[in-house]
Design an enzyme around this catalytic site. Structure first.
Site, PDB file in Angstrom:
ATOM      1  N   ASP A   8       0.880  -1.169   0.000  1.00  0.00           N
ATOM      2  CA  ASP A   8       0.000   0.000   0.000  1.00  0.00           C
ATOM      3  C   ASP A   8       0.915   1.215   0.000  1.00  0.00           C
ATOM      4  O   ASP A   8       1.537   1.531   1.014  1.00  0.00           O
ATOM      5  CB  ASP A   8      -0.889  -0.037   1.253  1.00  0.00           C
ATOM      6  CG  ASP A   8      -1.685   1.259   1.453  1.00  0.00           C
ATOM      7  OD1 ASP A   8      -1.624   2.153   0.580  1.00  0.00           O
ATOM      8  OD2 ASP A   8      -2.355   1.370   2.495  1.00  0.00           O
ATOM      9  N   LYS A  70       2.950  11.700  -3.683  1.00  0.00           N
ATOM     10  CA  LYS A  70       1.953  10.949  -4.461  1.00  0.00           C
ATOM     11  C   LYS A  70       0.931  11.876  -5.118  1.00  0.00           C
ATOM     12  O   LYS A  70       0.373  11.565  -6.161  1.00  0.00           O
ATOM     13  CB  LYS A  70       1.260   9.967  -3.518  1.00  0.00           C
ATOM     14  CG  LYS A  70       0.250   9.037  -4.134  1.00  0.00           C
ATOM     15  CD  LYS A  70      -0.209   8.033  -3.080  1.00  0.00           C
ATOM     16  CE  LYS A  70      -1.439   7.252  -3.506  1.00  0.00           C
ATOM     17  NZ  LYS A  70      -1.892   6.351  -2.422  1.00  0.00           N
ATOM     18  N   GLU A 171      -7.060   0.855  -4.511  1.00  0.00           N
ATOM     19  CA  GLU A 171      -7.068   0.780  -3.047  1.00  0.00           C
ATOM     20  C   GLU A 171      -8.416   0.319  -2.474  1.00  0.00           C
ATOM     21  O   GLU A 171      -8.452  -0.604  -1.656  1.00  0.00           O
ATOM     22  CB  GLU A 171      -6.623   2.117  -2.458  1.00  0.00           C
ATOM     23  CG  GLU A 171      -5.119   2.337  -2.692  1.00  0.00           C
ATOM     24  CD  GLU A 171      -4.652   3.779  -2.535  1.00  0.00           C
ATOM     25  OE1 GLU A 171      -5.441   4.632  -2.077  1.00  0.00           O
ATOM     26  OE2 GLU A 171      -3.493   4.053  -2.874  1.00  0.00           O
ATOM     27  N   ASP A 193     -13.059   5.582   1.279  1.00  0.00           N
ATOM     28  CA  ASP A 193     -11.641   5.579   1.656  1.00  0.00           C
ATOM     29  C   ASP A 193     -11.117   7.014   1.683  1.00  0.00           C
ATOM     30  O   ASP A 193     -10.876   7.627   0.644  1.00  0.00           O
ATOM     31  CB  ASP A 193     -10.863   4.730   0.636  1.00  0.00           C
ATOM     32  CG  ASP A 193      -9.358   4.669   0.919  1.00  0.00           C
ATOM     33  OD1 ASP A 193      -8.879   5.359   1.831  1.00  0.00           O
ATOM     34  OD2 ASP A 193      -8.649   3.921   0.206  1.00  0.00           O
TER      35      ASP A 193
HETATM   36  N1  LIG Z   1      -7.544   9.240  14.825  1.00  0.00           N
HETATM   37  C1  LIG Z   1      -7.506   9.997  13.727  1.00  0.00           C
HETATM   38  N2  LIG Z   1      -8.371  11.014  13.546  1.00  0.00           N
HETATM   39  C2  LIG Z   1      -8.335  11.791  12.460  1.00  0.00           C
HETATM   40  N3  LIG Z   1      -7.459  11.616  11.457  1.00  0.00           N
HETATM   41  C3  LIG Z   1      -6.579  10.613  11.566  1.00  0.00           C
HETATM   42  C4  LIG Z   1      -6.554   9.753  12.686  1.00  0.00           C
HETATM   43  N4  LIG Z   1      -5.562   8.853  12.505  1.00  0.00           N
HETATM   44  C5  LIG Z   1      -4.989   9.142  11.322  1.00  0.00           C
HETATM   45  N5  LIG Z   1      -5.595  10.201  10.765  1.00  0.00           N
HETATM   46  C6  LIG Z   1      -5.249  10.838   9.485  1.00  0.00           C
HETATM   47  O1  LIG Z   1      -5.323   9.887   8.451  1.00  0.00           O
HETATM   48  C7  LIG Z   1      -4.423  10.247   7.422  1.00  0.00           C
HETATM   49  C8  LIG Z   1      -3.588   9.069   7.020  1.00  0.00           C
HETATM   50  O2  LIG Z   1      -4.421   8.067   6.587  1.00  0.00           O
HETATM   51  P1  LIG Z   1      -3.855   6.836   5.765  1.00  0.00           P
HETATM   52  O3  LIG Z   1      -2.650   6.291   6.409  1.00  0.00           O
HETATM   53  O4  LIG Z   1      -5.010   5.957   5.540  1.00  0.00           O
HETATM   54  O5  LIG Z   1      -3.473   7.598   4.424  1.00  0.00           O
HETATM   55  P2  LIG Z   1      -2.520   7.157   3.244  1.00  0.00           P
HETATM   56  O6  LIG Z   1      -2.793   5.736   2.935  1.00  0.00           O
HETATM   57  O7  LIG Z   1      -1.140   7.559   3.548  1.00  0.00           O
HETATM   58  O8  LIG Z   1      -3.024   8.108   2.092  1.00  0.00           O
HETATM   59  P3  LIG Z   1      -3.819   7.837   0.749  1.00  0.00           P
HETATM   60  O9  LIG Z   1      -4.568   6.573   0.919  1.00  0.00           O
HETATM   61  O10 LIG Z   1      -4.687   9.036   0.641  1.00  0.00           O
HETATM   62  O11 LIG Z   1      -2.783   7.791  -0.305  1.00  0.00           O
HETATM   63  C9  LIG Z   1      -3.545  11.361   7.949  1.00  0.00           C
HETATM   64  O12 LIG Z   1      -3.963  12.588   7.395  1.00  0.00           O
HETATM   65  C10 LIG Z   1      -3.820  11.305   9.432  1.00  0.00           C
HETATM   66  O13 LIG Z   1      -3.698  12.572  10.028  1.00  0.00           O
HETATM   67 MG   LIG Z   2      -4.373   4.780   1.831  1.00  0.00          MG
END
Ligand SMILES: Nc1ncnc2c1ncn2[C@@H]1O[C@H](COP(=O)(O)OP(=O)(O)OP(=O)(O)O)[C@@H](O)[C@H]1O
Ligand SMILES: [Mg+2]
Length: 503
Positions: A8, A70, A171, A193
């Protein structure tokens, strides 16, 4: 053959998973952590840092720390999105030869695919350390709303590090796999998502081992980073009001504020208010230190970010309409992506769907788990049989006179898919036919994304309108387009040249 791992590749966080002895698991990194920040940096000694090491130093080295790259993948330098990103990040961008974006870090230029390659390589190394064997193949996930060009860039990134991206999958589709495999389900699910950088929504019908995407939609520029940005803007405005100083031009101050914004945002998912304090953030012209001292409430955060949640809901509604589906006929709502932990997001969706979201998927892990399961199904000796039926997120078509967009594949067209159109020459003696291909949903090509400028050559010269060509558009199972042309009179395949390619 070696193992195929699932990756991922997130905007903010990346993660890998594998199937081992019949069980799927996330690949642990140095003991406990599963997540690798998608951050690349060069320190002042010229060392390259990736992941946690890069994140640890980003407050002090904002100009040479790349995050959220990204969002820039497969984008034209001149696009609005690149313009918006330039205002938000401290690292430098410049136009590349092919109208792509180059990043200037540590006195070196990097293409975006190179940055993705660095992050992919780090994830691969972590997986190798864990498995104790070489990893050369992976299934990599991308947002459902990625264009052909952005998907190509991920494949290219893999090539740079000799990592074969055996399949790109979406995804939300991966998340549905993580949720649905082995449960013998027959249901219609909505996957919402909301990650760090992108928003995707897919409607997927699960019939045991068959996962059929009915419709998908999204926004590559809508995610947790924008929630952070709304908070940052508020804090900056408040500081200017109080002290008459604009902090936005101070990269170190900005990085501290950004870092804190995310932490406070996450805190506010489990409490009603949280302090937002940055001591000694700057100085007055007289040399007196100034602090940011602010209390953020959940209510204020919700107010500031209502427009963002509204945008996700508008997309959700469109995708529901595209699928001809009513909320009451949805069996499960799956929430994926860290930002869906925000209580107001859950509440809003619960109201719309009339039921609580499923607890059946882990918002951070489902995508990597799904990728690993799919990877396993592609291995030679696998006993896991899966069928993924996906769609393209935006129409693909060509430019007609006056910049009009002529659709060849409508959005949500099933993939793989091929279509042929007829073409001819428009002047005497013509030996080549040019065609500009775009992806997007706007009626004018100018608002859509250019995928390529194709030139088909080797026609026998003749009077205008006499040639008979067949031009074939082939969209692979990964949502990647290949073009070819045949001269129907000679039956010969024509030479195809692409003049504008991916970044
Ligand atoms: N408890 C929470 N409350 C609110 N936001 C949160 C919480 N935990 C994580 N996040 C937010 O979730 C986001 C990260 O999510 P995730 O890891 O799913 O994204 P990613 O896979 O890196 O990005 P994408 O899928 O968009 O490419 C960050 O912006 C983070 O601040
Ligand atoms: Mg993601």
């Amino acid at each position: 053959m070696s193992k195929i791992i699932g990756i991922d590749l997130g905007t903010t966080n990346s993660c890998a998973a594998i199937v081992e002895n019949g069980a799927v698991k996330l690949v642990p990194y140095k003991g406990g952590e599963f997540i690798i920040p998608s951050i690349f940096a060069i320190d002042d000694k010229g060392n390259e840092l990736i992941g946690h090491e890069a994140k640890r130093q980003w407050q002090l080295n904002p100009r040479n720390t790349v995050y959220a790259a990204k969002r820039l993948v497969g984008r034209s330098y001149a696009s609005d999105i690149v313009g918006a990103m330039k205002k938000q990040v401290a690292y430098e961008m410049k136009p590349g030869e092919r109208n792509d974006v180059l990043l200037d870090i540590g006195h070196k230029s990097f293409r975006l695919a190179e940055i993705s390659a660095k992050i992919l390589n780090k994830i691969r190394q972590v997986a190798q350390d864990y498995l104790g064997e070489k990893v050369t193949r992976a299934v990599v996930t991308v947002p459902a709303y990625f264009t052909d060009r952005q998907r190509q860039a991920v494949k290219d990134a893999g090539k740079m590090i000799q990592l074969e991206v055996v399949r790109i999958i979406n995804e939300p589709t991966a998340a549905a796999l993580a949720y649905g495999i082995g449960k013998n389900l027959h249901e219609t699910t909505v996957i919402y998502d909301l990650g760090g950088g992108t928003f995707d929504v897919s409607i997927i019908e699960i019939r045991d081992r068959v996962f059929e995407v009915k419709a998908t939609g999204g926004d590559i520029f809508l995610g947790g980073l924008d929630f952070d940005q709304a908070m940052i803007q508020h804090v900056l405005d408040d500081f200017t009001k109080k002290h008459g100083i604009d902090l936005s031009t101070d990269p170190v101050a900005m990085q501290r504020i950004k870092d804190l914004a995310e932490r406070v945002k996450i805190d506010l998912s489990s409490r009603e208010s949280a302090p937002f304090s940055v001591p000694f953030v700057t100085m007055t012209p007289q040399g007196q230190p100034l602090n940011i001292d602010f209390t953020f409430t959940r209510k204020l955060l919700e107010e500031l970010t209502t427009p963002l949640v509204d945008r996700t809901v508008a997309i959700l509604e469109r995708v529901m309409a595209d699928a001809g589906l009513e909320y009451k006929n949805v069996d499960e709502l799956l929430l994926v992506g860290g930002q869906t932990r925000m209580p107001v997001v859950q509440k809003r969706l619960e109201k719309i769907f009339g039921k609580a979201p499923s607890k059946g998927v882990h918002p951070d892990e489902a995508v990597a788990i799904g990728a690993a399961l799919y990877a396993h199904s592609l291995e030679d000796n696998s006993d896991l049989r899966l069928q993924l039926l996906d769609v393209i997120p935006m129409a693909i078509g060509l430019e007609r006179a006056g910049g009009e967009f002529h659709t060849v594949f409508a959005r949500n067209a099933a993939i793989p898919n091929a279509k042929a159109i007829d073409a001819t020459t428009s002047y005497d003696g013509q030996t080549e036919v040019a065609m500009r291909i775009f992806q997007g949903d706007a009626p004018q090509v100018a608002q859509n994304e250019l995928l390529g400028d194709f030139l088909f050559s080797g026609l026998k010269p003749g009077p205008s309108g006499s040639a008979r060509l067949e031009i074939t558009f082939d969209v692979s199972i990964e949502g990647i387009l290949t073009m070819s042309a045949r001269d129907l009179d000679t039956g010969k395949q024509m030479k195809t040249t692409v003049r504008v390619t991916q970044s």
